[in-house]
Motif scaffolding. Sequence first.
Motif, PDB file in Angstrom:
ATOM      1  N   ASP A 153       0.212  -1.669   0.509  1.00  0.00           N
ATOM      2  CA  ASP A 153       0.018   0.204  -0.195  1.00  0.00           C
ATOM      3  C   ASP A 153       0.965   1.364   0.370  1.00  0.00           C
ATOM      4  OD1 ASP A 153      -2.933  -1.180   0.474  1.00  0.00           O
ATOM      5  OD2 ASP A 153      -2.106  -1.571   1.937  1.00  0.00           O
ATOM      6  N   ALA A 154       2.307   1.398  -0.389  1.00  0.00           N
ATOM      7  CA  ALA A 154       2.987   2.388  -0.586  1.00  0.00           C
ATOM      8  C   ALA A 154       2.880   2.989  -1.845  1.00  0.00           C
ATOM      9  CB  ALA A 154       3.971   1.483  -0.714  1.00  0.00           C
ATOM     10  N   GLN A 266       3.741  14.021   1.996  1.00  0.00           N
ATOM     11  CA  GLN A 266       2.957  13.687   2.336  1.00  0.00           C
ATOM     12  C   GLN A 266       2.507  11.261   2.418  1.00  0.00           C
ATOM     13  OE1 GLN A 266       0.750  15.090   4.220  1.00  0.00           O
ATOM     14  NE2 GLN A 266       2.209  16.278   4.220  1.00  0.00           N
ATOM     15  N   CYS A 267       3.348  11.442   1.118  1.00  0.00           N
ATOM     16  CA  CYS A 267       3.558  10.377   0.707  1.00  0.00           C
ATOM     17  C   CYS A 267       4.293   9.132   1.056  1.00  0.00           C
ATOM     18  CB  CYS A 267       4.238   9.832  -0.877  1.00  0.00           C
ATOM     19  SG  CYS A 267       2.729  10.210  -2.420  1.00  0.00           S
ATOM     20  N   ARG A 268       5.359   9.774   1.972  1.00  0.00           N
ATOM     21  CA  ARG A 268       6.412   9.473   3.032  1.00  0.00           C
ATOM     22  C   ARG A 268       5.884   9.686   4.063  1.00  0.00           C
ATOM     23  NH1 ARG A 268      11.807   8.949   0.031  1.00  0.00           N
ATOM     24  NH2 ARG A 268      11.664  10.615  -1.218  1.00  0.00           N
ATOM     25  N   LYS A 269       4.759  10.404   4.879  1.00  0.00           N
ATOM     26  CA  LYS A 269       4.379   9.962   5.991  1.00  0.00           C
ATOM     27  C   LYS A 269       3.985   8.984   6.197  1.00  0.00           C
ATOM     28  CE  LYS A 269       4.821  15.294   6.967  1.00  0.00           C
ATOM     29  NZ  LYS A 269       3.487  16.092   7.667  1.00  0.00           N
ATOM     30  N   ARG A 270       2.485   8.697   4.876  1.00  0.00           N
ATOM     31  CA  ARG A 270       2.111   7.646   5.138  1.00  0.00           C
ATOM     32  C   ARG A 270       2.819   6.531   5.446  1.00  0.00           C
ATOM     33  NH1 ARG A 270      -0.718   4.419   1.007  1.00  0.00           N
ATOM     34  NH2 ARG A 270      -2.526   4.397   1.875  1.00  0.00           N
ATOM     35  N   SER A 279      -0.458  -5.500  10.595  1.00  0.00           N
ATOM     36  CA  SER A 279      -0.112  -5.922  11.852  1.00  0.00           C
ATOM     37  C   SER A 279       1.557  -4.390  11.892  1.00  0.00           C
ATOM     38  CB  SER A 279       0.116  -6.911  12.461  1.00  0.00           C
ATOM     39  OG  SER A 279       1.205  -7.723  11.488  1.00  0.00           O
ATOM     40  N   GLU A 280       1.750  -4.346  10.678  1.00  0.00           N
ATOM     41  CA  GLU A 280       3.360  -4.053  10.277  1.00  0.00           C
ATOM     42  C   GLU A 280       2.840  -2.855   9.454  1.00  0.00           C
ATOM     43  OE1 GLU A 280       6.085  -7.162   9.027  1.00  0.00           O
ATOM     44  OE2 GLU A 280       4.303  -7.446   7.564  1.00  0.00           O
ATOM     45  N   THR A 281       3.403  -1.779   9.653  1.00  0.00           N
ATOM     46  CA  THR A 281       3.125  -0.620   9.372  1.00  0.00           C
ATOM     47  C   THR A 281       3.775  -0.768   7.538  1.00  0.00           C
ATOM     48  OG1 THR A 281       6.177   0.122   8.810  1.00  0.00           O
ATOM     49  CG2 THR A 281       4.377   0.730  10.919  1.00  0.00           C
TER      50      THR A 281
END
Length: 495
Positions: A153-154, A266-270, A279-281
């Motif tokens: 989902d990056a 904003q994409c980096r912060k997401r 369960s993972e970022t």
Amino acid sequence: MDLYRKVRLACSEGMSQREAARQFGVSRDSVRKMLAFSVPPGYRRTAPVKRPKLDGFTEIIDGWLEGDREVHRKQRHTAKRVFERLRDEHGFTGGYTIIKDYMRERERRGREMFVPLAHPPGHAQADFGEAVVVIGGVEQKAHFFVMDLPHSDACFVRAYPAATAEAWVDGHVHAFAFFGRVPVSVLYDNDRCLVAKILADGTRQRATLFSGFLSHYLFRDRYGRPGKGNDKGNAEGLVGYSRRNFMVPVPRFVSWASFNAYLEEQCRKRQADVLRGQSETIGERLVRDLVVMSDLPPAPFDACDQATGRVSSQALVRYKTNDYSVPVAYGHRDVWIRGYVDEVVIGCGGELIARHPRCYDREDMVFDPVHYLPLIERKINALDQAAPLAEWNLPPEFATLRRLMEARMIKAGRREYVQVLRLLETFDIDDLHAAVKKALQLGAVGFDAVKHLALCHVEKRPPKLDLDVYPYLPRANVGTTSAASYMSLLSGDAA
């Protein structure tokens, strides 16, 4: 539910169904149903609904609705229109409600079903979306490119003034640089900027620019079904997510570059977010994507549209309905054109001859006034009516210089003023502006003096103007030093 429990309890203790019906005020059929089911079963239809007034007209309705598939969606039959046509054209005597219910049920049965998909690492989806933005104080439509990696989902988002072929390619180039890797494959719609033609066997004939881009980065391109926008749900979802989260309220930036820097941040912060069911970022799952993806090539692809043209008699070259100026020395010659998302570059042979900001209007003219100065110098009477100079906002000192030159030399002064402007072929506007201001301070109202002062400004050395060459410069009267004058300072006569 409480009544249901009381009836069942009473009957289990020996009360008859007749007595239970009388005791609790319900029918004996209801008592039998309560004893047959431990909880209310709800209403269950055992036979299809009968619509005797509609049954003879369903084939007509189905034919109209099938024909609507070939019509623009805003001009398709509504339930009201179907009812009116059946009544007026076929003598239908039923009501509007049964028409509406039939069409609703028919639409529900025809809705598409989907298979849940698993997304292996390393693959991507790409699309374009639209949003309103304010760039440089002007409200306009932004076409923003999105790339989503469904496994992690990056995401990557970048905005452009238009969704052109070069914007598609430029978005990919920046997305690949953002991730630092190239995906195994990317899923697309059948956009005309990417697919020039779909052949009879389903093979895609790719657009020229996009084909060269694929050859440069060597990843596999995949496409959804023609006319279907839901085959790449992750990218479609990212379009809506970006608009709601990155562009509300309406973005206001001084330039496209600053807006895109904001979107990238904003994409980096997401990447620090943990999404529902995970369960993972996003960043932790992105690592698995990057392992599968391939390395970037040594140099990025040159994301530009290439074309050829011929210079007109007005030193203009047409590209995408707009005309761009070139130096008049290249009149009537063949040139090559490269259209980038932010600029248009024009060359002749191996020489680059003009560079302009990209214009996305239609039938507009983009001038560089310097291109026309050699011609205006020869045709000096065109100076005040030259369209390329009409909106040239020069510092006010240039107008003062022209006025003084014309006062001294009249027509020749205008030509010498154009010669001063032609120094912009060599010097920057800031350097020439400084030279003009210095010339006005010294009263050196001439081309040679301005050129000398510009050179001195660039080389950071003091000017040396020969007063014999410039007799109109003001002369200073310097008196001869007298010893008596110094002696008077020692006496009390000094004032």
